[in-house]
Design a protein around this motif. Structure first.
Motif, PDB file in Angstrom:
ATOM      1  N   TYR A   6       0.844  -1.091   0.132  1.00  0.00           N
ATOM      2  CA  TYR A   6      -0.123  -0.040   0.007  1.00  0.00           C
ATOM      3  C   TYR A   6       0.882   1.350   0.049  1.00  0.00           C
ATOM      4  O   TYR A   6       1.879   1.159   0.852  1.00  0.00           O
ATOM      5  N   HIS A   7       0.705   2.303  -0.686  1.00  0.00           N
ATOM      6  CA  HIS A   7       1.302   3.406  -1.034  1.00  0.00           C
ATOM      7  C   HIS A   7       0.477   4.836  -0.740  1.00  0.00           C
ATOM      8  O   HIS A   7       0.474   5.428  -1.714  1.00  0.00           O
ATOM      9  N   ILE A  44      -9.106  -0.035   2.818  1.00  0.00           N
ATOM     10  CA  ILE A  44      -8.034   0.560   2.967  1.00  0.00           C
ATOM     11  C   ILE A  44      -7.279   1.362   1.805  1.00  0.00           C
ATOM     12  O   ILE A  44      -6.906   2.439   1.966  1.00  0.00           O
ATOM     13  N   LEU A  45      -7.463   0.599   0.670  1.00  0.00           N
ATOM     14  CA  LEU A  45      -7.180   1.233  -0.557  1.00  0.00           C
ATOM     15  C   LEU A  45      -7.801   2.768  -0.957  1.00  0.00           C
ATOM     16  O   LEU A  45      -7.207   3.571  -1.394  1.00  0.00           O
ATOM     17  N   LYS A  46      -8.927   3.150  -0.387  1.00  0.00           N
ATOM     18  CA  LYS A  46      -9.786   4.243  -0.498  1.00  0.00           C
ATOM     19  C   LYS A  46      -8.852   5.271   0.148  1.00  0.00           C
ATOM     20  O   LYS A  46      -9.241   6.522   0.397  1.00  0.00           O
ATOM     21  N   GLY A  55       3.617   1.869   2.646  1.00  0.00           N
ATOM     22  CA  GLY A  55       4.533   0.649   2.741  1.00  0.00           C
ATOM     23  C   GLY A  55       4.023  -0.539   3.280  1.00  0.00           C
ATOM     24  O   GLY A  55       4.911  -1.380   3.283  1.00  0.00           O
ATOM     25  N   ARG A  56       2.925  -0.557   3.937  1.00  0.00           N
ATOM     26  CA  ARG A  56       2.379  -1.679   4.484  1.00  0.00           C
ATOM     27  C   ARG A  56       1.900  -2.977   3.402  1.00  0.00           C
ATOM     28  O   ARG A  56       1.465  -2.344   2.429  1.00  0.00           O
ATOM     29  N   ILE A  57       2.268  -4.186   3.679  1.00  0.00           N
ATOM     30  CA  ILE A  57       1.721  -5.293   3.042  1.00  0.00           C
ATOM     31  C   ILE A  57       0.435  -5.449   3.352  1.00  0.00           C
ATOM     32  O   ILE A  57       0.115  -5.493   4.675  1.00  0.00           O
ATOM     33  N   LEU A  58      -0.521  -5.618   2.551  1.00  0.00           N
ATOM     34  CA  LEU A  58      -2.065  -5.717   2.817  1.00  0.00           C
ATOM     35  C   LEU A  58      -2.222  -7.096   2.944  1.00  0.00           C
ATOM     36  O   LEU A  58      -1.411  -8.167   2.714  1.00  0.00           O
ATOM     37  N   GLN A 120      -0.722 -10.737   1.723  1.00  0.00           N
ATOM     38  CA  GLN A 120      -0.899 -10.723   0.227  1.00  0.00           C
ATOM     39  C   GLN A 120       0.883 -10.694  -0.175  1.00  0.00           C
ATOM     40  O   GLN A 120       1.278  -9.638  -0.720  1.00  0.00           O
ATOM     41  N   ALA A 121       1.208 -11.721  -0.069  1.00  0.00           N
ATOM     42  CA  ALA A 121       2.684 -11.656  -0.309  1.00  0.00           C
ATOM     43  C   ALA A 121       3.374 -13.168  -0.262  1.00  0.00           C
ATOM     44  O   ALA A 121       2.709 -14.174  -0.175  1.00  0.00           O
TER      45      ALA A 121
END
Lengths: 349, 349, 349, 349
Positions: A6-7, A44-46, A55-58, A120-121
């Motif tokens: 997430y950026h 979250i993306l909104k 910088g957080r991996i969702l 999600q990684a």
């Protein structure tokens, strides 16, 4: 490794990041064999969840294989196939002692893909691994098990159990998106006499029928209150479950309920609702809210194993991890794609 | 006979009316030995309760002596001293079978002084007498028993039981009028560790202390949230009881509550409140409303008899029936007179 | 009229008797359209129930048509088709107010075919008719409804509800006669993961399978404890239901249970059992007994109507009233005849 | 260090042993500041508990100061004053997740002074220290806190909570030794209308009165059943608590109970009892057994702090560790010495 990062509002990327390592002795590092996307990830993306920073991996749902464990991990072993639950539990705080893991005061709760990096990684660090993972049972496919990471326990605990559904009840479920469907499928475990699904999209109501609703109401053109009253001699539903997260649907749920009934709110709300206490004060209603504890996960695993809960029914699309962007796109456009849950698996071998 | 008759908003009279007679075979005619005035009676007089029409005798609380009974009355005999409960129960409908007498579908519920003539009179007709009266126990004064007609079961059932108070809990009671005091006195039956009374009038907070609150907060000048958080390691109250009936106090109750806590609304509301679901959706709260069932009356009678519930403590003023207007005046000006409950007895002999 | 009259241990006759008349104003006289025989009737005929005296008409289950009503009957009308429940409720006593109708202190409880004349007759007097009958719903056949007079609520209330069955549980039912089968069919309303039926007769275990048991154990030659432990990782059943009524089966039920589990006794016992407190004291077990209240009857009617409870499945044989002796014979020789419930209907028209 | 070591039935010694050391990373070593003796320790000394083998240090109750901790201990720090609970909890197994710590499957449960060395020593190793100790609150004396190690939570959880005492109940407690007194003191938290203590020793009944029983029955010469029936209109006690552990007292408890009542067994039994199912099958009784979970410890600590539970009342005698033999002697001769709980503290400084 690669991960979905997430950026800031509106920005995400499937990009190279450092592979996670053990930090605390109760951590496990899990290789992600399958993950999925939750409606909350879209929020979250909104930019709706300020706790999530650049910088957080969702991601907070996974089935994976344990790669390494901290020295304090006792129940999970390297090589174990496990369910990674959306809720992490310290196991020792006041709320964990009560089974209220979602409210953990010891560093757990919903933290994956929120305040720490998520699933999600290719790999994920899982804190308090003994209390936050469940061994994969024989005979249950990864994608079935994955549905127990969040959506099924949420529908069951916050909708069905909080709503105290009993055999013979008339249950109204307002909202037939994935979480409403999870409530519908969970409700049937208690044998209600009728499940009334209410939504404004015919496609979702069709899904509701296949998941077990026997009455469907499109409240863009039909009167949900009249439909419920007709089924209940004018008293109202025994249980009304809110599964959308906007004021109008919550208010509808409180109208549909009978004296002495239960309104169980599952929806994630961004703004206040109006509570019509001038009508409700004398009607003996109970209204509940909740964050999933995943305390029901062992029960739900038994029910999947005994074929009483058809978890696979939610899975509409399959992707591999390198198709993460496409998976998000399909899930975000659910109205067009019919997506309920998308399963994203690691590349073979 | 004489009775207190409602004549439209703002108008009442202590005047001559026909003495009541048996209409249904389950009726009893009871001579009123003691009655009282409820805050609801004041609401009616303002015109806030449209169901009450011109000509209605007010009052829904009494202790009296049975004068005559219908042919279907089995448990009550002429000459019995009885408590006349504010709630009448048919005993056979779906809700009466569940003990939810306040929601009676068979012609009962709260009807006295509402949809039929009430108890502020020399005589009153009590429908379903077997299910709507309780024999006066030996050793309990009329005025003690009278407190069990409405205020004590309401505070206990809708505040204490709905709030699920447990030993050791921190209980916040918002509002220290008579019904808040009833919740405070009832709460102590479950041994909470602290009872925090919140009100804007110092005189009522003084009363709250004598009724058992160990912490009092005047929220016209003090911060109730800070006071509760200081007592609870920042978590919030286990149970918050709303005992006023306006939006601000309800909203305060929902702020004071801990994750997993219970908000029990007792207040009679005339307008909607705002429910801050954007904060509450994930906090595992339970909110209840309710009309008293008086299902706890036999329990409360036992507790008065064993001196564990000091019912007489509510009684601040005494009148005779012919002083009805004065009794109303004193009760309506409670802020000045300090009235909690006024007892109005028949003229001797 | 004709009726089946008890004449002391071992003696009964289908003979002419006086037709019943209204005695109390809450009575109804019901024409019996269908009745059945209960295992308890066989116990009575053996002389095991001293309360039943010479001259008593037996039977406590019926579906019928209301012929006349007392002046105090309000909810039942002449001509109504009704279910006559095995339990009669005064509606006003302490236990009726709690929904514990089976323990009625006001002249009800199990009285039909016990302390007053019963339903194995052309007509029956039903006391407290408003609280002791249920209107026949549209679309439910008499013989389905008849199964709600005793056997289904008994299995459900005393086995399933007292046992607190939850989704995912492993439930052991000891005894697969009609009452054990009722527990099995009722248990499924709560979606257990496994139902283990234990009996010593293969024919009854075959029936148990068709009623929903997924594991059957013939404990005349198989080890029930080993079977349950194998299903439960060595912990024991979550719920064990005793449905026979002899010491050995009760003691087996207490062996099968896991720590924290529930033993629900349905069986009618004639002698004491041994309770192995030296093993059980530390195992957190709950043991319940009970007489049916029929408080669940409205719920069960809804479930029959919504086709979630297949009541007709119990009916193995049909007779008319004039074949009462043959009906008793077939029912008494269940091991040979395979009888579960026999339905005995009035002669046409 | 010195410790009280068991050397087979009838033999014990206060002798030199190795000081305990950290074995698992979740261990803490605690210096014992105060310990006590339990009736169970006397059972062990008689040889009644085969799990306890020669060489075992006895004792499962302590208040102490943390000397050292394993690397996995997170909530307890060196120097903390803590309550060492009689029950140890792994925090991760199925039963710990449910709060049923007494049944821990992960290596906990009642192990101190049983399967591992205990607290009657200068130092003790406490496994799973985060879940098995509680920080000493300000203002609570060591000897008050020590009463929360076993006796008070046992009386409260297994007697009061399992018995589901409600305000107004009549509670019969059979046995007025220390555990019966703990049930009596705990019962008052729920405001029963009467507590009837039954015992055969007048001295214990005198103690029962000072602990809160309002009716006492010496059943060596008085009729306990008659006394309870006289208080309950012939129905029986709402709750009967067995606090002895022999068949006769258990059977008495099952006789004293009303229809719908609860029998809560606390006693540690060495042999089976007779369960009179021929009387009980139809009486809607619930019988529970249990091993303490100490899940109530945080609640009880709050109640001691708020002065609603007078824990110190149990303490009749004081010793120092070097007087361990004398302490055992006084406690074992309780009938003569009047000992309830003896407190044994470390030598100063």
């Amino acid at each position: 490794m690669k991960a979905l990062v997430y950026h800031g509002a509106g920005h995400k990327a499937w990009e190279d990041v450092e592979q996670p390592v053990i930090r605390d002795d109760t951590d496990a590092i899990v290789r992600v064999d399958a993950t999925t996307i939750c409606g909350t990830d879209l929020h979250i993306l909104k930019g709706d969840v300020p706790a999530v920073t650049d910088g957080r991996i969702l991601g907070h749902e996974a089935v994976g294989t344990v790669e390494s464990i901290g020295t304090g991990v006792k129940r999970v072993k390297v090589g174990d196939k496990v369910l990674v639950s959306c809720v992490t539990a310290c196991g020792s705080c006041r709320f964990c002692r009560e089974g209220r893991f979602g409210q953990c005061l010891g560093g757990g709760g919903w933290i994956l893909g929120n305040t720490i990096d998520g699933t999600q990684a290719e790999y994920v660090r899982v804190p308090f691994a003994d209390n936050s993972t469940y061994p994969a049972p024989a005979g249950v496919a990864d994608e079935e098990l994955l549905m127990l990471a969040d959506i099924l326990p949420t529908g069951y605990e916050i909708g069905v159990l909080n709503g105290r559904i009993q055999p013979g009840d008339v249950v109204a479920v307002v909202g037939s998106g994935p979480i409403g469907l999870a409530a519908i499928i969970g409700a049937q475990l208690y044998s209600p006499s009728h499940i009334v699904a209410v939504d404004q999209a015919d496609a979702r109501l069709e899904a509701a029928k296949t998941f077990g609703a026997d009455v469907v109401v499109n409240n863009s053109r039909e009167d949900a209150l009249a439909a419920v009253m007709a089924l209940t001699d004018g008293l109202g539903a025994d249980v009304a479950i809110e599964a959308v997260g906007v004021p109008a649907t919550f208010e509808l749920a409180t109208q549909l309920i009978r004296p002495g009934g239960h309104v169980a709110n599952i929806g994630v709300h961004g703004q206040p609702a109006t509570l019509h206490l001038e009508d409700l004060w004398s009607r003996d209603v109970t209204i509940t809210t909740g964050l999933v504890d995943t305390s029901s996960t062992p029960t739900l695993i038994k029910l999947v194993r005994s074929h009483q809960l058809d978890a696979a029914r939610f899975v509409t699309h399959h992707f591999t991890l390198d198709q993460m962007d496409e998976a998000y796109d399909v899930f975000a456009r659910a109205a067009d794609t019919g997506a309920l849950k998308v399963v994203i698996t690691r590349l073979e071998p």
